[in-house]
Design a protein around this motif. Structure first.
Motif, PDB file in Angstrom:
ATOM      1  N   LYS A  17       0.620  -1.500   0.096  1.00 47.95           N
ATOM      2  CA  LYS A  17      -0.251  -0.303   0.121  1.00 47.95           C
ATOM      3  C   LYS A  17       0.669   1.216   0.036  1.00 47.95           C
ATOM      4  O   LYS A  17       0.589   2.284  -0.274  1.00 47.95           O
ATOM      5  N   SER A  18       2.030   1.297   0.466  1.00 49.97           N
ATOM      6  CA  SER A  18       3.023   2.485   0.178  1.00 49.97           C
ATOM      7  C   SER A  18       3.604   2.580  -1.338  1.00 49.97           C
ATOM      8  O   SER A  18       3.789   1.412  -1.875  1.00 49.97           O
ATOM      9  N   GLU A  19       3.860   4.048  -1.514  1.00 45.25           N
ATOM     10  CA  GLU A  19       4.144   3.742  -3.052  1.00 45.25           C
ATOM     11  C   GLU A  19       5.245   3.301  -2.999  1.00 45.25           C
ATOM     12  O   GLU A  19       6.705   2.749  -4.135  1.00 45.25           O
ATOM     13  N   GLU A  20       6.737   3.664  -1.404  1.00 42.88           N
ATOM     14  CA  GLU A  20       7.627   3.196  -1.824  1.00 42.88           C
ATOM     15  C   GLU A  20       7.795   0.857  -1.863  1.00 42.88           C
ATOM     16  O   GLU A  20       8.078   0.228  -2.943  1.00 42.88           O
ATOM     17  N   GLY A  21       7.179   0.959  -1.487  1.00 40.62           N
ATOM     18  CA  GLY A  21       6.414  -1.021  -1.561  1.00 40.62           C
ATOM     19  C   GLY A  21       6.014  -0.893  -2.967  1.00 40.62           C
ATOM     20  O   GLY A  21       6.500  -2.078  -3.808  1.00 40.62           O
ATOM     21  N   LYS A  22       5.493  -0.625  -3.897  1.00 39.13           N
ATOM     22  CA  LYS A  22       4.650  -1.099  -4.602  1.00 39.13           C
ATOM     23  C   LYS A  22       6.472  -0.033  -6.019  1.00 39.13           C
ATOM     24  O   LYS A  22       6.234  -1.085  -6.730  1.00 39.13           O
ATOM     25  N   LYS A  23       6.992   0.328  -5.609  1.00 41.28           N
ATOM     26  CA  LYS A  23       8.510   0.158  -6.832  1.00 41.28           C
ATOM     27  C   LYS A  23       8.870  -0.829  -6.483  1.00 41.28           C
ATOM     28  O   LYS A  23       9.665  -1.209  -7.225  1.00 41.28           O
ATOM     29  N   LEU A  24       8.862  -1.241  -4.974  1.00 41.48           N
ATOM     30  CA  LEU A  24      10.021  -2.020  -5.448  1.00 41.48           C
ATOM     31  C   LEU A  24       9.415  -3.757  -5.965  1.00 41.48           C
ATOM     32  O   LEU A  24      10.403  -4.219  -6.878  1.00 41.48           O
ATOM     33  N   PHE A  25       7.866  -3.520  -5.635  1.00 36.49           N
ATOM     34  CA  PHE A  25       7.448  -4.585  -6.631  1.00 36.49           C
ATOM     35  C   PHE A  25       7.645  -4.308  -8.265  1.00 36.49           C
ATOM     36  O   PHE A  25       7.650  -5.792  -8.227  1.00 36.49           O
ATOM     37  N   ARG A  26       7.184  -4.014  -8.436  1.00 39.64           N
ATOM     38  CA  ARG A  26       7.417  -3.286  -9.877  1.00 39.64           C
ATOM     39  C   ARG A  26       8.769  -3.845 -10.086  1.00 39.64           C
ATOM     40  O   ARG A  26       9.023  -4.272 -11.301  1.00 39.64           O
ATOM     41  N   ARG A  27      10.187  -3.586  -9.634  1.00 40.98           N
ATOM     42  CA  ARG A  27      11.127  -4.225  -9.275  1.00 40.98           C
ATOM     43  C   ARG A  27      11.323  -5.065 -10.186  1.00 40.98           C
ATOM     44  O   ARG A  27      11.918  -5.941 -10.462  1.00 40.98           O
ATOM     45  N   LEU A  28      10.967  -5.946  -8.717  1.00 42.04           N
ATOM     46  CA  LEU A  28      10.653  -7.458  -9.025  1.00 42.04           C
ATOM     47  C   LEU A  28      10.835  -7.879  -9.714  1.00 42.04           C
ATOM     48  O   LEU A  28      10.050  -9.035 -10.523  1.00 42.04           O
ATOM     49  N   ALA A  29       9.127  -7.145 -10.103  1.00 42.65           N
ATOM     50  CA  ALA A  29       8.082  -8.022 -11.416  1.00 42.65           C
ATOM     51  C   ALA A  29       8.996  -7.932 -12.927  1.00 42.65           C
ATOM     52  O   ALA A  29       8.458  -8.414 -13.589  1.00 42.65           O
ATOM     53  N   ARG A  30       9.855  -6.840 -12.933  1.00 41.02           N
ATOM     54  CA  ARG A  30       9.971  -7.097 -14.038  1.00 41.02           C
ATOM     55  C   ARG A  30      10.762  -7.634 -14.855  1.00 41.02           C
ATOM     56  O   ARG A  30      11.469  -7.564 -16.257  1.00 41.02           O
ATOM     57  N   ASP A  31      11.539  -8.328 -13.741  1.00 43.61           N
ATOM     58  CA  ASP A  31      12.538  -9.621 -15.163  1.00 43.61           C
ATOM     59  C   ASP A  31      11.655 -10.681 -14.048  1.00 43.61           C
ATOM     60  O   ASP A  31      12.569 -12.217 -14.453  1.00 43.61           O
ATOM     61  N   ALA A  32      10.608 -11.340 -14.353  1.00 42.44           N
ATOM     62  CA  ALA A  32      10.085 -12.427 -13.845  1.00 42.44           C
ATOM     63  C   ALA A  32       9.431 -13.630 -14.895  1.00 42.44           C
ATOM     64  O   ALA A  32       8.716 -12.154 -15.583  1.00 42.44           O
ATOM     65  N   ASP A  33       9.427 -14.134 -14.595  1.00 41.59           N
ATOM     66  CA  ASP A  33       8.230 -14.608 -15.538  1.00 41.59           C
ATOM     67  C   ASP A  33       6.907 -15.043 -15.407  1.00 41.59           C
ATOM     68  O   ASP A  33       6.501 -15.202 -16.583  1.00 41.59           O
ATOM     69  N   VAL A  34       6.018 -15.005 -14.143  1.00 41.56           N
ATOM     70  CA  VAL A  34       5.147 -14.598 -13.836  1.00 41.56           C
ATOM     71  C   VAL A  34       5.192 -14.186 -12.809  1.00 41.56           C
ATOM     72  O   VAL A  34       6.047 -13.946 -11.510  1.00 41.56           O
ATOM     73  N   VAL A  35       3.807 -13.819 -12.647  1.00 41.83           N
ATOM     74  CA  VAL A  35       3.374 -13.241 -11.018  1.00 41.83           C
ATOM     75  C   VAL A  35       1.552 -13.985 -11.346  1.00 41.83           C
ATOM     76  O   VAL A  35       1.566 -13.944 -12.300  1.00 41.83           O
ATOM     77  N   ALA A  36       1.943 -13.937  -9.836  1.00 37.19           N
ATOM     78  CA  ALA A  36       0.644 -14.696  -9.552  1.00 37.19           C
ATOM     79  C   ALA A  36      -0.789 -14.788  -8.322  1.00 37.19           C
ATOM     80  O   ALA A  36       0.145 -14.066  -7.213  1.00 37.19           O
ATOM     81  N   GLU A  37      -1.570 -13.998  -8.969  1.00 33.55           N
ATOM     82  CA  GLU A  37      -2.268 -13.186  -7.257  1.00 33.55           C
ATOM     83  C   GLU A  37      -3.671 -14.385  -7.623  1.00 33.55           C
ATOM     84  O   GLU A  37      -4.415 -14.756  -8.448  1.00 33.55           O
ATOM     85  N   ASN A  38      -4.230 -14.018  -6.808  1.00 30.90           N
ATOM     86  CA  ASN A  38      -6.315 -14.550  -6.021  1.00 30.90           C
ATOM     87  C   ASN A  38      -6.553 -13.882  -5.303  1.00 30.90           C
ATOM     88  O   ASN A  38      -7.580 -13.590  -4.164  1.00 30.90           O
ATOM     89  N   PHE A  39      -6.372 -11.931  -5.425  1.00 30.21           N
ATOM     90  CA  PHE A  39      -7.301 -11.119  -5.521  1.00 30.21           C
ATOM     91  C   PHE A  39      -8.795 -10.936  -5.291  1.00 30.21           C
ATOM     92  O   PHE A  39      -8.582 -11.720  -6.535  1.00 30.21           O
ATOM     93  N   ARG A  40      -9.574 -10.183  -5.116  1.00 30.65           N
ATOM     94  CA  ARG A  40     -10.536 -10.057  -6.229  1.00 30.65           C
ATOM     95  C   ARG A  40     -10.566  -8.874  -7.227  1.00 30.65           C
ATOM     96  O   ARG A  40      -9.362  -8.105  -7.080  1.00 30.65           O
TER      97      ARG A  40
END
Length: 406
Positions: free
Chosen positions: A81-104
Protein backbone atom coordinates in the motif's frame (compact mmCIF):
# COMPACT_ATOMS: atom_id res chain seq x y z
CA UNK A 1 18.16 -33.41 -4.34
CA UNK A 2 18.89 -29.79 -5.29
CA UNK A 3 16.42 -27.27 -6.66
CA UNK A 4 18.25 -27.30 -10.01
CA UNK A 5 16.94 -30.84 -10.54
CA UNK A 6 13.47 -29.47 -11.24
CA UNK A 7 12.34 -28.95 -14.83
CA UNK A 8 11.37 -25.34 -14.03
CA UNK A 9 14.73 -24.34 -12.54
CA UNK A 10 15.46 -20.73 -13.50
CA UNK A 11 11.78 -19.76 -13.75
CA UNK A 12 11.07 -16.71 -11.57
CA UNK A 13 7.58 -16.56 -10.08
CA UNK A 14 6.30 -13.64 -8.00
CA UNK A 15 3.58 -15.07 -5.77
CA UNK A 16 1.02 -12.75 -4.20
CA UNK A 17 -1.48 -15.50 -3.44
CA UNK A 18 -3.09 -16.43 -0.11
CA UNK A 19 -5.47 -19.08 1.26
CA UNK A 20 -5.43 -22.35 -0.75
CA UNK A 21 -6.09 -22.01 -4.49
CA UNK A 22 -3.27 -19.59 -5.30
CA UNK A 23 -0.63 -21.08 -3.00
CA UNK A 24 -1.41 -24.58 -4.30
CA UNK A 25 -0.91 -23.36 -7.87
CA UNK A 26 2.47 -21.77 -7.14
CA UNK A 27 3.43 -24.78 -5.01
CA UNK A 28 3.06 -26.96 -8.11
CA UNK A 29 5.55 -24.69 -9.89
CA UNK A 30 7.92 -24.61 -6.91
CA UNK A 31 7.86 -28.40 -6.63
CA UNK A 32 9.26 -28.54 -10.17
CA UNK A 33 12.11 -26.18 -9.35
CA UNK A 34 10.69 -22.72 -10.05
CA UNK A 35 12.06 -19.89 -7.89
CA UNK A 36 8.82 -18.85 -6.19
CA UNK A 37 9.08 -15.60 -4.24
CA UNK A 38 6.08 -15.27 -1.95
CA UNK A 39 5.24 -11.63 -1.23
CA UNK A 40 3.44 -11.29 2.10
CA UNK A 41 2.02 -8.38 4.10
CA UNK A 42 4.37 -6.98 6.75
CA UNK A 43 2.62 -9.07 9.40
CA UNK A 44 2.61 -12.19 7.24
CA UNK A 45 0.06 -14.18 5.28
CA UNK A 46 -3.10 -14.49 7.46
CA UNK A 47 -3.21 -18.24 6.81
CA UNK A 48 -0.10 -18.62 8.98
CA UNK A 49 -2.53 -18.51 11.91
CA UNK A 50 -4.45 -21.57 10.68
CA UNK A 51 -3.72 -24.88 12.41
CA UNK A 52 -3.18 -27.59 13.17
CA UNK A 53 -0.12 -26.88 15.34
CA UNK A 54 2.27 -29.29 16.98
CA UNK A 55 1.76 -29.61 20.74
CA UNK A 56 5.36 -28.49 21.46
CA UNK A 57 5.25 -25.54 19.03
CA UNK A 58 4.96 -22.43 21.17
CA UNK A 59 6.18 -20.09 18.41
CA UNK A 60 3.33 -20.65 15.91
CA UNK A 61 5.13 -19.17 12.92
CA UNK A 62 2.65 -21.21 10.88
CA UNK A 63 0.55 -24.35 11.11
CA UNK A 64 -0.01 -27.36 8.90
CA UNK A 65 -2.26 -25.44 6.52
CA UNK A 66 0.51 -23.02 5.56
CA UNK A 67 3.34 -25.56 5.69
CA UNK A 68 1.76 -27.93 3.18
CA UNK A 69 1.20 -25.51 0.28
CA UNK A 70 4.05 -23.05 0.83
CA UNK A 71 6.99 -25.47 0.90
CA UNK A 72 9.83 -24.79 -1.54
CA UNK A 73 9.08 -21.04 -1.55
CA UNK A 74 10.92 -17.92 -0.41
CA UNK A 75 9.19 -15.20 1.61
CA UNK A 76 9.57 -11.46 1.32
CA UNK A 77 7.32 -9.08 3.28
CA UNK A 78 6.42 -5.78 1.58
CA UNK A 79 3.84 -3.09 2.34
CA UNK A 80 2.20 -2.91 -1.08
CA UNK A 81 0.00 0.00 0.00
CA UNK A 82 3.04 2.24 0.28
CA UNK A 83 4.48 3.92 -2.80
CA UNK A 84 7.95 2.57 -2.06
CA UNK A 85 6.51 -0.92 -1.61
CA UNK A 86 4.83 -0.72 -5.01
CA UNK A 87 8.08 0.42 -6.60
CA UNK A 88 9.87 -2.54 -5.04
CA UNK A 89 7.22 -4.90 -6.36
CA UNK A 90 7.49 -3.48 -9.88
CA UNK A 91 11.25 -3.83 -9.68
CA UNK A 92 10.91 -7.52 -8.79
CA UNK A 93 8.30 -8.11 -11.49
CA UNK A 94 10.41 -6.46 -14.18
CA UNK A 95 12.47 -9.59 -14.78
CA UNK A 96 9.96 -12.16 -13.55
CA UNK A 97 8.50 -14.84 -15.78
CA UNK A 98 5.23 -15.13 -13.85
CA UNK A 99 3.15 -13.09 -11.42
CA UNK A 100 0.31 -14.91 -9.67
CA UNK A 101 -2.42 -13.45 -7.48
CA UNK A 102 -5.89 -14.36 -6.22
CA UNK A 103 -7.30 -11.08 -4.95
CA UNK A 104 -10.74 -9.92 -5.97
CA UNK A 105 -10.95 -8.40 -9.44
CA UNK A 106 -9.63 -4.85 -9.54
CA UNK A 107 -7.55 -4.92 -6.34
CA UNK A 108 -4.19 -4.92 -8.12
CA UNK A 109 -5.40 -2.34 -10.63
CA UNK A 110 -6.45 0.03 -7.84
CA UNK A 111 -3.00 -0.37 -6.29
CA UNK A 112 -1.49 0.68 -9.60
CA UNK A 113 0.32 -2.64 -10.13
CA UNK A 114 -2.14 -4.55 -12.27
CA UNK A 115 -1.38 -6.61 -15.37
CA UNK A 116 -1.18 -3.80 -17.92
CA UNK A 117 1.18 -1.76 -15.74
CA UNK A 118 3.51 -4.71 -15.17
CA UNK A 119 3.33 -5.85 -18.81
CA UNK A 120 4.43 -2.37 -19.95
CA UNK A 121 7.67 -2.97 -18.03
CA UNK A 122 7.91 -6.68 -18.93
CA UNK A 123 6.13 -7.66 -22.18
CA UNK A 124 6.97 -11.37 -21.72
CA UNK A 125 5.28 -11.51 -18.33
CA UNK A 126 2.68 -14.22 -17.75
CA UNK A 127 0.21 -12.84 -15.22
CA UNK A 128 -2.11 -15.43 -13.64
CA UNK A 129 -5.22 -14.74 -11.58
CA UNK A 130 -7.48 -17.16 -9.73
CA UNK A 131 -10.78 -15.64 -8.64
CA UNK A 132 -14.16 -17.00 -7.67
CA UNK A 133 -15.84 -15.78 -10.84
CA UNK A 134 -13.01 -14.76 -13.12
CA UNK A 135 -11.69 -11.44 -14.34
CA UNK A 136 -13.53 -8.98 -16.62
CA UNK A 137 -10.58 -9.12 -19.01
CA UNK A 138 -11.73 -12.54 -20.24
CA UNK A 139 -15.47 -12.32 -19.52
CA UNK A 140 -17.34 -10.08 -17.07
CA UNK A 141 -19.38 -12.30 -14.75
CA UNK A 142 -22.39 -10.77 -12.99
CA UNK A 143 -20.81 -12.21 -9.82
CA UNK A 144 -17.39 -10.62 -10.37
CA UNK A 145 -17.41 -8.72 -7.07
CA UNK A 146 -18.39 -11.69 -4.93
CA UNK A 147 -15.75 -13.28 -2.71
CA UNK A 148 -15.57 -17.05 -3.02
CA UNK A 149 -14.03 -20.01 -1.27
CA UNK A 150 -13.87 -23.75 -1.92
CA UNK A 151 -17.36 -24.48 -0.62
CA UNK A 152 -18.89 -21.79 -2.84
CA UNK A 153 -17.19 -23.16 -5.96
CA UNK A 154 -18.21 -26.71 -5.06
CA UNK A 155 -21.83 -25.63 -4.59
CA UNK A 156 -22.17 -23.49 -7.71
CA UNK A 157 -20.01 -25.64 -10.00
CA UNK A 158 -22.08 -28.79 -9.51
CA UNK A 159 -19.83 -30.90 -7.30
CA UNK A 160 -22.13 -30.73 -4.27
CA UNK A 161 -25.18 -31.28 -6.45
CA UNK A 162 -24.04 -34.77 -7.40
CA UNK A 163 -22.37 -35.72 -4.11
CA UNK A 164 -24.24 -37.19 -1.15
CA UNK A 165 -26.25 -40.21 -0.05
CA UNK A 166 -29.42 -39.29 -1.96
CA UNK A 167 -31.07 -36.63 -4.09
CA UNK A 168 -32.21 -34.66 -1.04
CA UNK A 169 -28.82 -34.48 0.67
CA UNK A 170 -26.13 -32.68 -1.35
CA UNK A 171 -22.75 -32.70 0.37
CA UNK A 172 -19.43 -31.01 -0.18
CA UNK A 173 -16.44 -33.13 -1.11
CA UNK A 174 -14.02 -33.48 1.81
CA UNK A 175 -10.81 -32.09 0.24
CA UNK A 176 -10.83 -28.49 -0.99
CA UNK A 177 -11.33 -29.38 -4.64
CA UNK A 178 -13.04 -26.01 -5.23
CA UNK A 179 -9.59 -24.51 -4.70
CA UNK A 180 -7.23 -27.28 -5.72
CA UNK A 181 -8.65 -28.17 -9.14
CA UNK A 182 -8.76 -24.52 -10.33
CA UNK A 183 -5.20 -24.20 -8.95
CA UNK A 184 -4.02 -27.12 -11.08
CA UNK A 185 -5.77 -25.63 -14.13
CA UNK A 186 -4.03 -22.32 -13.49
CA UNK A 187 -0.63 -24.01 -13.28
CA UNK A 188 -1.39 -25.65 -16.62
CA UNK A 189 -2.48 -22.28 -18.06
CA UNK A 190 0.74 -20.66 -16.84
CA UNK A 191 2.85 -23.31 -18.53
CA UNK A 192 0.88 -22.97 -21.78
CA UNK A 193 1.31 -19.17 -21.68
CA UNK A 194 5.03 -19.53 -20.96
CA UNK A 195 5.35 -21.76 -24.01
CA UNK A 196 3.71 -19.05 -26.11
CA UNK A 197 5.96 -16.38 -24.58
CA UNK A 198 9.06 -18.43 -25.41
CA UNK A 199 8.01 -18.64 -29.04
CA UNK A 200 6.74 -15.08 -29.52
CA UNK A 201 8.18 -12.89 -26.75
CA UNK A 202 4.61 -12.03 -25.79
CA UNK A 203 3.20 -12.65 -22.33
CA UNK A 204 -0.48 -12.67 -21.49
CA UNK A 205 -3.14 -12.67 -18.80
CA UNK A 206 -4.17 -16.15 -17.57
CA UNK A 207 -7.55 -16.22 -15.85
CA UNK A 208 -9.22 -19.15 -14.07
CA UNK A 209 -12.56 -18.75 -12.29
CA UNK A 210 -13.07 -21.26 -9.48
CA UNK A 211 -16.72 -21.64 -10.57
CA UNK A 212 -15.61 -22.45 -14.14
CA UNK A 213 -12.98 -24.86 -12.88
CA UNK A 214 -15.49 -26.95 -10.94
CA UNK A 215 -17.93 -26.99 -13.87
CA UNK A 216 -15.04 -28.34 -15.96
CA UNK A 217 -14.25 -30.93 -13.28
CA UNK A 218 -17.92 -31.97 -13.25
CA UNK A 219 -18.05 -32.23 -17.05
CA UNK A 220 -20.19 -35.36 -16.86
CA UNK A 221 -23.20 -33.47 -15.50
CA UNK A 222 -23.14 -31.08 -18.47
CA UNK A 223 -23.48 -33.75 -21.12
CA UNK A 224 -25.93 -35.72 -18.96
CA UNK A 225 -28.20 -32.67 -18.81
CA UNK A 226 -27.77 -32.04 -22.53
CA UNK A 227 -28.36 -35.65 -23.61
CA UNK A 228 -31.20 -36.52 -21.22
CA UNK A 229 -32.78 -33.18 -20.31
CA UNK A 230 -32.46 -34.10 -16.60
CA UNK A 231 -30.16 -32.67 -13.98
CA UNK A 232 -28.08 -35.38 -12.28
CA UNK A 233 -28.53 -35.69 -8.51
CA UNK A 234 -26.53 -37.35 -5.70
CA UNK A 235 -26.59 -41.13 -6.03
CA UNK A 236 -24.59 -42.18 -3.00
CA UNK A 237 -21.45 -44.16 -3.66
CA UNK A 238 -22.47 -45.74 -6.96
CA UNK A 239 -22.14 -44.45 -10.51
CA UNK A 240 -24.89 -43.13 -12.81
CA UNK A 241 -23.41 -44.66 -15.97
CA UNK A 242 -21.28 -47.65 -14.89
CA UNK A 243 -22.35 -50.67 -12.83
CA UNK A 244 -21.03 -52.04 -10.55
CA UNK A 245 -18.80 -49.05 -9.79
CA UNK A 246 -18.70 -47.81 -6.21
CA UNK A 247 -18.23 -48.74 -2.57
CA UNK A 248 -19.18 -52.05 -1.01
CA UNK A 249 -19.26 -53.26 2.57
CA UNK A 250 -16.50 -55.60 3.69
CA UNK A 251 -16.37 -57.56 6.95
CA UNK A 252 -13.97 -54.99 8.41
CA UNK A 253 -14.74 -51.77 6.54
CA UNK A 254 -15.42 -50.79 2.95
CA UNK A 255 -13.85 -51.34 -0.44
CA UNK A 256 -14.37 -49.95 -3.90
CA UNK A 257 -14.96 -52.17 -6.92
CA UNK A 258 -15.30 -50.94 -10.50
CA UNK A 259 -16.30 -52.77 -13.67
CA UNK A 260 -16.20 -50.16 -16.44
CA UNK A 261 -15.79 -52.96 -19.00
CA UNK A 262 -17.88 -56.11 -19.34
CA UNK A 263 -14.71 -58.22 -19.26
CA UNK A 264 -14.12 -57.09 -15.68
CA UNK A 265 -17.65 -58.17 -14.77
CA UNK A 266 -17.01 -61.65 -16.17
CA UNK A 267 -13.77 -61.86 -14.18
CA UNK A 268 -15.54 -60.68 -11.02
CA UNK A 269 -18.40 -63.16 -11.31
CA UNK A 270 -15.94 -66.01 -11.82
CA UNK A 271 -14.03 -64.97 -8.68
CA UNK A 272 -17.32 -64.70 -6.79
CA UNK A 273 -18.12 -68.29 -7.77
CA UNK A 274 -21.04 -67.17 -9.95
CA UNK A 275 -19.66 -67.48 -13.51
CA UNK A 276 -23.17 -67.89 -14.93
CA UNK A 277 -23.84 -64.21 -14.13
CA UNK A 278 -21.18 -63.20 -16.63
CA UNK A 279 -23.34 -64.43 -19.53
CA UNK A 280 -26.80 -63.83 -18.04
CA UNK A 281 -28.62 -61.27 -20.30
CA UNK A 282 -29.70 -59.39 -17.15
CA UNK A 283 -26.06 -58.71 -16.21
CA UNK A 284 -23.83 -59.43 -19.23
CA UNK A 285 -23.56 -55.80 -20.40
CA UNK A 286 -23.07 -52.57 -18.52
CA UNK A 287 -26.36 -51.14 -19.76
CA UNK A 288 -28.20 -54.27 -18.64
CA UNK A 289 -26.58 -54.08 -15.22
CA UNK A 290 -27.65 -50.44 -14.92
CA UNK A 291 -31.25 -51.47 -15.51
CA UNK A 292 -30.85 -54.05 -12.76
CA UNK A 293 -28.47 -51.96 -10.65
CA UNK A 294 -30.03 -52.74 -7.26
CA UNK A 295 -29.77 -56.46 -7.90
CA UNK A 296 -26.24 -56.15 -9.31
CA UNK A 297 -25.02 -54.18 -6.30
CA UNK A 298 -26.66 -56.63 -3.90
CA UNK A 299 -24.90 -59.55 -5.61
CA UNK A 300 -21.49 -57.90 -5.29
CA UNK A 301 -22.07 -56.76 -1.72
CA UNK A 302 -23.24 -60.22 -0.74
CA UNK A 303 -19.80 -61.45 -1.71
CA UNK A 304 -17.69 -58.57 -0.29
CA UNK A 305 -19.54 -58.37 3.04
CA UNK A 306 -18.56 -61.93 3.90
CA UNK A 307 -14.85 -61.16 3.45
CA UNK A 308 -12.25 -58.87 4.99
CA UNK A 309 -10.53 -56.15 2.99
CA UNK A 310 -7.38 -58.28 2.90
CA UNK A 311 -9.29 -61.30 1.61
CA UNK A 312 -10.96 -59.20 -1.09
CA UNK A 313 -7.58 -57.78 -2.07
CA UNK A 314 -6.11 -61.25 -2.39
CA UNK A 315 -9.00 -62.42 -4.55
CA UNK A 316 -9.22 -59.41 -6.88
CA UNK A 317 -5.61 -58.22 -7.05
CA UNK A 318 -4.50 -57.79 -10.65
CA UNK A 319 -7.84 -58.98 -12.05
CA UNK A 320 -10.58 -56.48 -11.19
CA UNK A 321 -10.20 -52.77 -10.29
CA UNK A 322 -10.64 -52.40 -6.53
CA UNK A 323 -9.23 -50.59 -3.51
CA UNK A 324 -9.90 -50.29 0.20
CA UNK A 325 -11.47 -47.09 1.57
CA UNK A 326 -8.41 -45.73 3.38
CA UNK A 327 -8.11 -43.45 6.37
CA UNK A 328 -5.07 -41.17 6.71
CA UNK A 329 -3.63 -43.75 9.11
CA UNK A 330 -4.05 -46.43 6.43
CA UNK A 331 -2.30 -44.22 3.89
CA UNK A 332 0.67 -43.68 6.23
CA UNK A 333 0.99 -47.47 6.60
CA UNK A 334 0.58 -48.33 2.90
CA UNK A 335 3.83 -49.58 1.29
CA UNK A 336 2.85 -47.83 -1.93
CA UNK A 337 3.41 -44.49 -0.19
CA UNK A 338 6.95 -45.48 0.78
CA UNK A 339 7.74 -46.89 -2.65
CA UNK A 340 6.54 -43.71 -4.34
CA UNK A 341 8.00 -41.37 -1.68
CA UNK A 342 4.66 -39.59 -1.43
CA UNK A 343 4.96 -38.70 2.26
CA UNK A 344 7.84 -36.37 3.07
CA UNK A 345 9.18 -35.20 6.42
CA UNK A 346 10.15 -31.53 6.75
CA UNK A 347 11.34 -29.33 9.57
CA UNK A 348 8.72 -27.34 11.45
CA UNK A 349 10.11 -24.24 13.22
CA UNK A 350 9.24 -24.35 16.90
CA UNK A 351 8.75 -28.13 17.02
CA UNK A 352 11.40 -30.62 18.07
CA UNK A 353 10.33 -33.20 15.49
CA UNK A 354 9.72 -33.01 11.74
CA UNK A 355 6.21 -33.06 10.30
CA UNK A 356 4.91 -35.04 7.34
CA UNK A 357 3.33 -33.48 4.26
CA UNK A 358 2.18 -34.89 0.91
CA UNK A 359 4.80 -34.72 -1.84
CA UNK A 360 4.24 -33.99 -5.51
CA UNK A 361 2.52 -36.73 -7.54
CA UNK A 362 4.17 -35.44 -10.74
CA UNK A 363 7.19 -37.68 -11.37
CA UNK A 364 9.77 -37.19 -14.10
CA UNK A 365 12.82 -39.36 -14.75
CA UNK A 366 15.38 -36.62 -15.51
CA UNK A 367 14.01 -33.67 -13.52
CA UNK A 368 12.26 -35.23 -10.53
CA UNK A 369 11.46 -32.08 -8.55
CA UNK A 370 9.73 -32.69 -5.24
CA UNK A 371 9.79 -31.22 -1.75
CA UNK A 372 13.11 -29.47 -1.11
CA UNK A 373 12.51 -27.51 2.09
CA UNK A 374 9.91 -26.33 4.59
CA UNK A 375 7.67 -23.29 4.20
CA UNK A 376 9.48 -20.03 4.93
CA UNK A 377 9.14 -17.76 7.94
CA UNK A 378 7.58 -14.35 7.27
CA UNK A 379 10.16 -12.29 5.40
CA UNK A 380 12.80 -14.97 5.84
CA UNK A 381 14.27 -14.22 2.42
CA UNK A 382 13.61 -10.48 2.17
CA UNK A 383 17.24 -9.40 2.37
CA UNK A 384 18.50 -12.03 -0.06
CA UNK A 385 15.81 -11.35 -2.65
CA UNK A 386 16.28 -7.57 -2.51
CA UNK A 387 20.06 -7.83 -2.63
CA UNK A 388 19.71 -9.98 -5.74
CA UNK A 389 17.48 -7.24 -7.17
CA UNK A 390 20.29 -4.71 -6.70
CA UNK A 391 19.49 -3.03 -3.40
CA UNK A 392 22.33 -2.32 -0.98
CA UNK A 393 22.39 -3.49 2.63
CA UNK A 394 21.94 0.12 3.77
CA UNK A 395 18.89 0.58 1.52
CA UNK A 396 17.37 -2.64 2.83
CA UNK A 397 18.04 -1.64 6.44
CA UNK A 398 16.39 1.75 5.86
CA UNK A 399 13.30 0.18 4.27
CA UNK A 400 13.02 -2.28 7.14
CA UNK A 401 13.40 0.46 9.75
CA UNK A 402 10.49 2.34 8.13
CA UNK A 403 8.34 -0.84 7.92
CA UNK A 404 8.22 -0.80 4.13
CA UNK A 405 9.60 -4.34 4.30
CA UNK A 406 9.99 -6.98 7.00
Amino acid sequence: MSESHGALAGLKVIDLTQMLAGPYCTMLLADQGADVIKIEPINGDPTRAFGPFRADDAEHHYGGYFQSTNRNKKSIAIDLKSEEGKKLFRRLARDADVVAENFRAGVMDRLGIGYETLAADNPKLVYAAIRGFGDPRTGASPYVDRPAFDVVAQAMGGAMGVTGPDAQTPMKIGPGVGDIFPAALTAFGIMAALRHAEKTGQGQFVDVAMYDGIVAMCERIIYQQSYTGRSPVPEGNQHPILCPFGTFTAADGQVTVGCPRDSFWKELTAIMGRPELGDDPKFATNNARLVHSAETIALVEGWTSARTKAEIALALDGKVPFGPVNTAEDIFADPHMAARQMLVDVEHPGSSKPVTIASTPVRMTLTPGGVQHRAPLTGENTSGVLEAAGLSKDEIADLRQRSIIA
